[in-house]
Design a protein around this motif. Structure first.
Motif, PDB file in Angstrom:
ATOM      1  N   ALA A 187       0.810  -1.221   0.000  1.00  0.00           N
ATOM      2  CA  ALA A 187       0.000   0.000   0.000  1.00  0.00           C
ATOM      3  C   ALA A 187       0.844   1.271   0.000  1.00  0.00           C
ATOM      4  O   ALA A 187       0.287   2.370   0.056  1.00  0.00           O
ATOM      5  CB  ALA A 187      -0.931   0.004   1.220  1.00  0.00           C
ATOM      6  N   LEU A 188       2.162   1.142  -0.074  1.00  0.00           N
ATOM      7  CA  LEU A 188       3.033   2.322   0.073  1.00  0.00           C
ATOM      8  C   LEU A 188       2.705   3.415  -0.932  1.00  0.00           C
ATOM      9  O   LEU A 188       2.536   4.584  -0.555  1.00  0.00           O
ATOM     10  CB  LEU A 188       4.501   1.907  -0.071  1.00  0.00           C
ATOM     11  CG  LEU A 188       5.512   3.058   0.001  1.00  0.00           C
ATOM     12  CD1 LEU A 188       5.454   3.760   1.348  1.00  0.00           C
ATOM     13  CD2 LEU A 188       6.926   2.537  -0.288  1.00  0.00           C
ATOM     14  N   ALA A 189       2.621   3.084  -2.213  1.00  0.00           N
ATOM     15  CA  ALA A 189       2.401   4.111  -3.238  1.00  0.00           C
ATOM     16  C   ALA A 189       1.039   4.771  -3.072  1.00  0.00           C
ATOM     17  O   ALA A 189       0.925   6.006  -3.120  1.00  0.00           O
ATOM     18  CB  ALA A 189       2.529   3.499  -4.630  1.00  0.00           C
ATOM     19  N   ALA A 190      -0.001   3.969  -2.854  1.00  0.00           N
ATOM     20  CA  ALA A 190      -1.348   4.532  -2.704  1.00  0.00           C
ATOM     21  C   ALA A 190      -1.442   5.382  -1.439  1.00  0.00           C
ATOM     22  O   ALA A 190      -2.080   6.445  -1.436  1.00  0.00           O
ATOM     23  CB  ALA A 190      -2.378   3.414  -2.658  1.00  0.00           C
ATOM     24  N   LEU A 191      -0.823   4.929  -0.360  1.00  0.00           N
ATOM     25  CA  LEU A 191      -0.846   5.689   0.891  1.00  0.00           C
ATOM     26  C   LEU A 191      -0.110   7.006   0.731  1.00  0.00           C
ATOM     27  O   LEU A 191      -0.589   8.057   1.194  1.00  0.00           O
ATOM     28  CB  LEU A 191      -0.216   4.856   2.012  1.00  0.00           C
ATOM     29  CG  LEU A 191      -0.088   5.534   3.378  1.00  0.00           C
ATOM     30  CD1 LEU A 191      -1.447   5.974   3.902  1.00  0.00           C
ATOM     31  CD2 LEU A 191       0.600   4.595   4.370  1.00  0.00           C
ATOM     32  N   THR A 192       1.031   6.975   0.066  1.00  0.00           N
ATOM     33  CA  THR A 192       1.782   8.214  -0.165  1.00  0.00           C
ATOM     34  C   THR A 192       0.942   9.204  -0.963  1.00  0.00           C
ATOM     35  O   THR A 192       0.867  10.390  -0.622  1.00  0.00           O
ATOM     36  CB  THR A 192       3.088   7.918  -0.923  1.00  0.00           C
ATOM     37  OG1 THR A 192       3.877   7.000  -0.158  1.00  0.00           O
ATOM     38  CG2 THR A 192       3.886   9.194  -1.150  1.00  0.00           C
ATOM     39  N   GLY A 193       0.297   8.723  -2.020  1.00  0.00           N
ATOM     40  CA  GLY A 193      -0.540   9.597  -2.834  1.00  0.00           C
ATOM     41  C   GLY A 193      -1.669  10.218  -2.041  1.00  0.00           C
ATOM     42  O   GLY A 193      -2.001  11.394  -2.224  1.00  0.00           O
ATOM     43  N   ALA A 194      -2.281   9.429  -1.151  1.00  0.00           N
ATOM     44  CA  ALA A 194      -3.377   9.955  -0.335  1.00  0.00           C
ATOM     45  C   ALA A 194      -2.884  10.984   0.671  1.00  0.00           C
ATOM     46  O   ALA A 194      -3.496  12.036   0.860  1.00  0.00           O
ATOM     47  CB  ALA A 194      -4.084   8.804   0.387  1.00  0.00           C
ATOM     48  N   VAL A 195      -1.756  10.694   1.314  1.00  0.00           N
ATOM     49  CA  VAL A 195      -1.255  11.575   2.378  1.00  0.00           C
ATOM     50  C   VAL A 195      -0.829  12.934   1.834  1.00  0.00           C
ATOM     51  O   VAL A 195      -1.141  13.975   2.417  1.00  0.00           O
ATOM     52  CB  VAL A 195      -0.094  10.899   3.126  1.00  0.00           C
ATOM     53  CG1 VAL A 195       0.616  11.888   4.040  1.00  0.00           C
ATOM     54  CG2 VAL A 195      -0.617   9.724   3.950  1.00  0.00           C
ATOM     55  N   VAL A 196      -0.113  12.953   0.722  1.00  0.00           N
ATOM     56  CA  VAL A 196       0.385  14.237   0.215  1.00  0.00           C
ATOM     57  C   VAL A 196      -0.754  15.134  -0.265  1.00  0.00           C
ATOM     58  O   VAL A 196      -0.604  16.361  -0.312  1.00  0.00           O
ATOM     59  CB  VAL A 196       1.425  14.031  -0.913  1.00  0.00           C
ATOM     60  CG1 VAL A 196       2.638  13.275  -0.404  1.00  0.00           C
ATOM     61  CG2 VAL A 196       0.815  13.328  -2.119  1.00  0.00           C
ATOM     62  N   LYS A 197      -1.903  14.534  -0.605  1.00  0.00           N
ATOM     63  CA  LYS A 197      -3.050  15.324  -1.065  1.00  0.00           C
ATOM     64  C   LYS A 197      -4.113  15.498   0.016  1.00  0.00           C
ATOM     65  O   LYS A 197      -5.128  16.158  -0.235  1.00  0.00           O
ATOM     66  CB  LYS A 197      -3.685  14.660  -2.288  1.00  0.00           C
ATOM     67  CG  LYS A 197      -2.778  14.609  -3.510  1.00  0.00           C
ATOM     68  CD  LYS A 197      -3.505  14.059  -4.721  1.00  0.00           C
ATOM     69  CE  LYS A 197      -3.868  12.596  -4.544  1.00  0.00           C
ATOM     70  NZ  LYS A 197      -4.477  11.999  -5.754  1.00  0.00           N
ATOM     71  N   GLU A 198      -3.914  14.904   1.179  1.00  0.00           N
ATOM     72  CA  GLU A 198      -4.928  14.906   2.229  1.00  0.00           C
ATOM     73  C   GLU A 198      -5.260  16.333   2.685  1.00  0.00           C
ATOM     74  O   GLU A 198      -4.393  17.053   3.172  1.00  0.00           O
ATOM     75  CB  GLU A 198      -4.438  14.087   3.433  1.00  0.00           C
ATOM     76  CG  GLU A 198      -5.404  14.071   4.599  1.00  0.00           C
ATOM     77  CD  GLU A 198      -6.766  13.507   4.227  1.00  0.00           C
ATOM     78  OE1 GLU A 198      -7.761  14.250   4.363  1.00  0.00           O
ATOM     79  OE2 GLU A 198      -6.833  12.338   3.795  1.00  0.00           O
ATOM     80  N   PRO A 199      -6.524  16.770   2.554  1.00  0.00           N
ATOM     81  CA  PRO A 199      -6.883  18.144   2.920  1.00  0.00           C
ATOM     82  C   PRO A 199      -7.205  18.327   4.413  1.00  0.00           C
ATOM     83  O   PRO A 199      -7.239  19.461   4.884  1.00  0.00           O
ATOM     84  CB  PRO A 199      -8.137  18.405   2.078  1.00  0.00           C
ATOM     85  CG  PRO A 199      -8.774  17.048   1.938  1.00  0.00           C
ATOM     86  CD  PRO A 199      -7.643  16.066   1.884  1.00  0.00           C
ATOM     87  N   LEU A 200      -7.444  17.232   5.133  1.00  0.00           N
ATOM     88  CA  LEU A 200      -7.828  17.336   6.539  1.00  0.00           C
ATOM     89  C   LEU A 200      -6.596  17.175   7.422  1.00  0.00           C
ATOM     90  O   LEU A 200      -5.892  16.157   7.350  1.00  0.00           O
ATOM     91  CB  LEU A 200      -8.877  16.279   6.898  1.00  0.00           C
ATOM     92  CG  LEU A 200     -10.141  16.274   6.035  1.00  0.00           C
ATOM     93  CD1 LEU A 200     -11.115  15.215   6.525  1.00  0.00           C
ATOM     94  CD2 LEU A 200     -10.795  17.652   6.033  1.00  0.00           C
ATOM     95  N   ALA A 201      -6.342  18.169   8.255  1.00  0.00           N
ATOM     96  CA  ALA A 201      -5.104  18.202   9.046  1.00  0.00           C
ATOM     97  C   ALA A 201      -4.958  16.967   9.937  1.00  0.00           C
ATOM     98  O   ALA A 201      -3.901  16.325   9.960  1.00  0.00           O
ATOM     99  CB  ALA A 201      -5.064  19.471   9.892  1.00  0.00           C
ATOM    100  N   PHE A 202      -6.011  16.629  10.684  1.00  0.00           N
ATOM    101  CA  PHE A 202      -5.938  15.493  11.596  1.00  0.00           C
ATOM    102  C   PHE A 202      -5.686  14.202  10.825  1.00  0.00           C
ATOM    103  O   PHE A 202      -4.872  13.358  11.246  1.00  0.00           O
ATOM    104  CB  PHE A 202      -7.245  15.394  12.396  1.00  0.00           C
ATOM    105  CG  PHE A 202      -7.254  14.299  13.426  1.00  0.00           C
ATOM    106  CD1 PHE A 202      -6.742  14.506  14.695  1.00  0.00           C
ATOM    107  CD2 PHE A 202      -7.799  13.052  13.130  1.00  0.00           C
ATOM    108  CE1 PHE A 202      -6.758  13.492  15.654  1.00  0.00           C
ATOM    109  CE2 PHE A 202      -7.828  12.034  14.075  1.00  0.00           C
ATOM    110  CZ  PHE A 202      -7.299  12.255  15.339  1.00  0.00           C
ATOM    111  N   SER A 203      -6.359  14.044   9.704  1.00  0.00           N
ATOM    112  CA  SER A 203      -6.188  12.845   8.887  1.00  0.00           C
ATOM    113  C   SER A 203      -4.773  12.774   8.320  1.00  0.00           C
ATOM    114  O   SER A 203      -4.152  11.705   8.300  1.00  0.00           O
ATOM    115  CB  SER A 203      -7.212  12.819   7.753  1.00  0.00           C
ATOM    116  OG  SER A 203      -8.522  12.716   8.270  1.00  0.00           O
TER     117      SER A 203
END
Length: 256
Positions: A187-203
């Motif tokens: 899940a490394l690539a998908a997780l990285t993609g989600a995290v760098v674009k994540e708009p919610l600070a806590f998330s």
């Protein structure tokens, strides 16, 4: 070791308490001296350079009294120790959820577990939108994340790809909770993609935590350069997320 030093009889906590009293006394004396000087010599001019140098001289000592300083213009400075302490406290809460899960592993019928995950994801979004930003809201959301850490472990085969790309911020948080609890190297690539674009600070905060766990599962030496570059290009706001991301990037570069 001389009497009065940290670890000599009274222990570090006693020494730290005495140090706070000393620092507070010194700061008060300096403030009184400045006030007296202003009264006795009201025409005395102090240029901006002098003020800046005084601030630089005093700020390191204020860490014993304050966690942060709010400057004019809304600029907030937080001491590194306060940030690290807050991160460590959050990690203890999540790790306690890992240790105390006691749910017996994934459920044969995952419908109930998935229902719990979706309920907690919705509760997270409700708390986030209904409460004012602050420590009380963060505490509530941290409790929900801890419950997600437990609940997601009961889902036998979660749709991590769908959760990570979902427009539902609660499901993205569920994915971060699952990967924090059960790191999946795939899940490394998908997780990285989600995290760098994540708009919610806590998330995003917990997404970076999950990334740290997944990087350990992959092995630092096997993390693709593209992932490292994406993390280096990420510019989160907030001292906690900045500190976490810097720590992760340092790990990827083999730095202490």
């Amino acid at each position: 070791m001389r009497q009065g030093e940290p670890g000599a009889g009274e222990g570090y906590s006693g020494w730290a308490g005495r140090r706070r009293v000393i620092v507070a006394s010194v700061v008060s004396c300096v403030a009184i001296a400045v006030a007296v000087t202003h009264v006795l010599a009201p025409d005395l001019r102090i240029d901006n350079v002098t003020v800046a140098l005084l601030v630089v001289a005093v700020v390191p000592w204020l860490r014993d009294l304050l966690n942060s300083i709010e400057l004019p213009g809304g600029v907030r400075l937080e001491f590194k120790e306060a940030v690290e302490r807050r991160i460590a406290d959050a990690e203890r809460i999540a790790d306690a959820a890992l240790v105390g899960s006691g749910d017996g592993g994934p459920e044969a019928d995952g419908a109930a577990a998935l229902t719990d995950v979706r309920r907690l994801a919705a509760e997270y979004l409700e708390v986030r939108t209904s409460m004012f930003s602050g420590s009380a809201r963060t505490q509530r959301m941290s409790g929900i994340f801890a419950r997600l850490v437990r609940a997601t472990q009961r889902v036998a085969d979660p749709d991590l790809g769908g959760w990570l790309t979902s427009p539902d911020g609660g499901l993205r948080l569920a994915a971060y909770a699952r990967l924090y609890a059960v790191p999946d190297a795939n899940a490394l690539a998908a997780l990285t993609g989600a995290v760098v674009k994540e708009p919610l600070a806590f998330s995003q905060y917990w997404g970076i935590h999950a990334l740290d766990k997944v990087v350990d599962a992959v092995g630092v030496e096997d993390v693709p350069p593209g992932v490292v570059r994406r993390l280096e290009d990420c510019r989160p706001r907030g001292s906690d997320r900045v500190a976490l991301l810097r720590r992760l990037i340092a790990k990827l570069h083999g730095l202490p």
